[in-house]
Design a protein around this motif. Sequence first.
Motif, short mmCIF file in Angstrom:
data_model
loop_
_atom_site.label_atom_id
_atom_site.label_comp_id
_atom_site.label_asym_id
_atom_site.label_seq_id
_atom_site.Cartn_x
_atom_site.Cartn_y
_atom_site.Cartn_z
N PRO A 169 0.84 -1.22 0.00
CA PRO A 169 0.00 0.00 0.00
C PRO A 169 0.86 1.25 0.00
O PRO A 169 2.08 1.21 0.18
CB PRO A 169 -0.79 -0.13 1.30
N ALA A 170 0.21 2.38 -0.17
CA ALA A 170 0.90 3.67 -0.10
C ALA A 170 1.39 3.93 1.31
O ALA A 170 0.76 3.54 2.30
CB ALA A 170 -0.06 4.78 -0.54
N ASP A 171 2.54 4.60 1.41
CA ASP A 171 3.07 5.01 2.71
C ASP A 171 2.67 6.47 2.91
O ASP A 171 3.22 7.38 2.30
CB ASP A 171 4.60 4.87 2.72
N ASN A 172 1.71 6.69 3.82
CA ASN A 172 1.12 8.00 4.01
C ASN A 172 1.69 8.79 5.19
O ASN A 172 1.09 9.78 5.63
CB ASN A 172 -0.40 7.85 4.21
N HIS A 173 2.86 8.37 5.67
CA HIS A 173 3.46 9.07 6.81
C HIS A 173 4.98 8.96 6.69
O HIS A 173 5.59 8.01 7.18
CB HIS A 173 2.97 8.46 8.13
N VAL A 174 5.58 9.96 6.05
CA VAL A 174 7.02 9.96 5.80
C VAL A 174 7.57 11.36 6.07
O VAL A 174 6.91 12.36 5.78
CB VAL A 174 7.33 9.56 4.34
N GLY A 212 -15.16 2.08 12.07
CA GLY A 212 -14.06 2.61 11.28
C GLY A 212 -14.16 2.20 9.83
O GLY A 212 -14.34 1.01 9.53
N GLY A 213 -14.04 3.17 8.93
CA GLY A 213 -14.22 2.87 7.51
C GLY A 213 -12.95 2.75 6.72
O GLY A 213 -12.98 2.21 5.60
N ALA A 214 -11.82 3.25 7.25
CA ALA A 214 -10.60 3.27 6.44
C ALA A 214 -9.36 3.16 7.31
O ALA A 214 -9.33 3.63 8.45
CB ALA A 214 -10.54 4.53 5.61
N VAL A 215 -8.32 2.55 6.74
CA VAL A 215 -7.02 2.40 7.38
C VAL A 215 -5.96 2.99 6.46
O VAL A 215 -5.94 2.69 5.25
CB VAL A 215 -6.69 0.94 7.69
N ARG A 258 -10.13 1.74 -3.68
CA ARG A 258 -10.51 1.88 -5.09
C ARG A 258 -9.35 1.63 -6.04
O ARG A 258 -9.54 1.17 -7.16
CB ARG A 258 -11.09 3.27 -5.33
N ASP A 259 -8.16 1.99 -5.61
CA ASP A 259 -6.97 1.77 -6.42
C ASP A 259 -5.78 1.60 -5.49
O ASP A 259 -5.93 1.63 -4.27
CB ASP A 259 -6.76 2.91 -7.43
N GLU A 260 -4.60 1.45 -6.04
CA GLU A 260 -3.43 1.16 -5.24
C GLU A 260 -2.99 2.34 -4.37
O GLU A 260 -2.18 2.18 -3.45
CB GLU A 260 -2.27 0.75 -6.15
N TYR A 261 -3.52 3.53 -4.65
CA TYR A 261 -3.15 4.72 -3.89
C TYR A 261 -4.10 5.00 -2.74
O TYR A 261 -3.83 5.84 -1.88
CB TYR A 261 -3.13 5.94 -4.81
N ASP A 262 -5.22 4.33 -2.70
CA ASP A 262 -6.30 4.61 -1.77
C ASP A 262 -5.99 4.01 -0.40
O ASP A 262 -5.16 3.10 -0.25
CB ASP A 262 -7.61 4.04 -2.32
N PHE A 263 -6.73 4.50 0.62
CA PHE A 263 -6.74 3.82 1.92
C PHE A 263 -7.33 2.42 1.73
O PHE A 263 -8.03 2.15 0.77
CB PHE A 263 -7.61 4.58 2.92
N TRP A 264 -7.06 1.53 2.70
CA TRP A 264 -7.79 0.27 2.75
C TRP A 264 -9.12 0.54 3.44
O TRP A 264 -9.21 1.36 4.34
CB TRP A 264 -6.99 -0.77 3.51
N ARG A 265 -10.17 -0.20 2.97
CA ARG A 265 -11.52 0.10 3.45
C ARG A 265 -12.26 -1.16 3.85
O ARG A 265 -11.88 -2.27 3.46
CB ARG A 265 -12.29 0.87 2.37
N ARG A 266 -13.32 -0.99 4.59
CA ARG A 266 -14.12 -2.13 5.08
C ARG A 266 -14.99 -2.70 3.95
O ARG A 266 -15.27 -2.05 2.99
CB ARG A 266 -14.98 -1.74 6.27
#
Length: 283
Positions: free
Chosen positions: A3-8, A240-243, A275-283
């Motif tokens: 997944p995307a790394d959203n904290h760098v 929770g809807g997203a990680v 929705r795509d490889e850039y998105d959050f993971w979702r329930r």
Amino acid sequence: MLPADNHVHSEFSWDTGVNASMEETCRRAVEVGLPSIAFTEHVDFTEWGDHDHPPPAGDVAQSADVPAEIAERERVHAIDIEGYLASIERCRGMFPDLRILSGIEAGEPHHFEGSVTAVLAQGRFERVLGSLHSVVHNGRLIYADRLFRQLPAHVVVRDYFEELLRLVEGSGVFQVLAHCDYPRRYWPAAREGEYREADFEEEYRAAFRALASSDRALELNTTSPLASTTLMRWWYEEGGGAVSFGSDAHVPLRVGRLFDVAVDIVEAAGFRPGRDEYDFWRR
């Protein structure tokens, strides 16, 4: 696919060292196969010293001159927004196959809402994290690890969660809640034994309910001790809807660290790629 790394973090965060490099971090992200990274640089308005006090309740007017709020600090510095955004654009040109997002990690945003808003007005920031590194104790903002020297460990963690709930309910500027149990990094295991998530289940769930009701994402931080599948399941059960996945990397080699394990944890809790490889993971 990771997944995307959203904290760098890069050289534009005040707490990074000589090895921090936005360019080298991007290069490392490509090497390990990340589809995207977000450079969420620190935006802090405290140094957690004797002079650091939370603003009066409801005072969000401190936005006229953001750098002045931390001008006297020795360690914490205002982000060079112009230089940072220019570096983002340069790296986008160098690494066209890597999606590079701009962003900030707003520290204690419920105390400094006006100042964070003023920073966000100075550029386009695509990923905004909310984080809590400190607790109000005796009228001062005290860094979480220091409180373990003064108070019983379970009191420190419960005080932290009370402040975290105030952050979630009191700030609307962020999209993702970062490292929800930050003091866990400094838990005095030699004195207290192993940290047990179950000892603080109600505190976790209360914060998760508030976050879920605002339709924001919870971060699984891989620099903090990894959350269990059970903890991530509590997030799922509380709505929770997203990680969001975040390495909290401060040097290039830590980008995407432990993401293979983190993916297994989040998937076992019930979340799936978005929705795509850039998105959050979702329930």
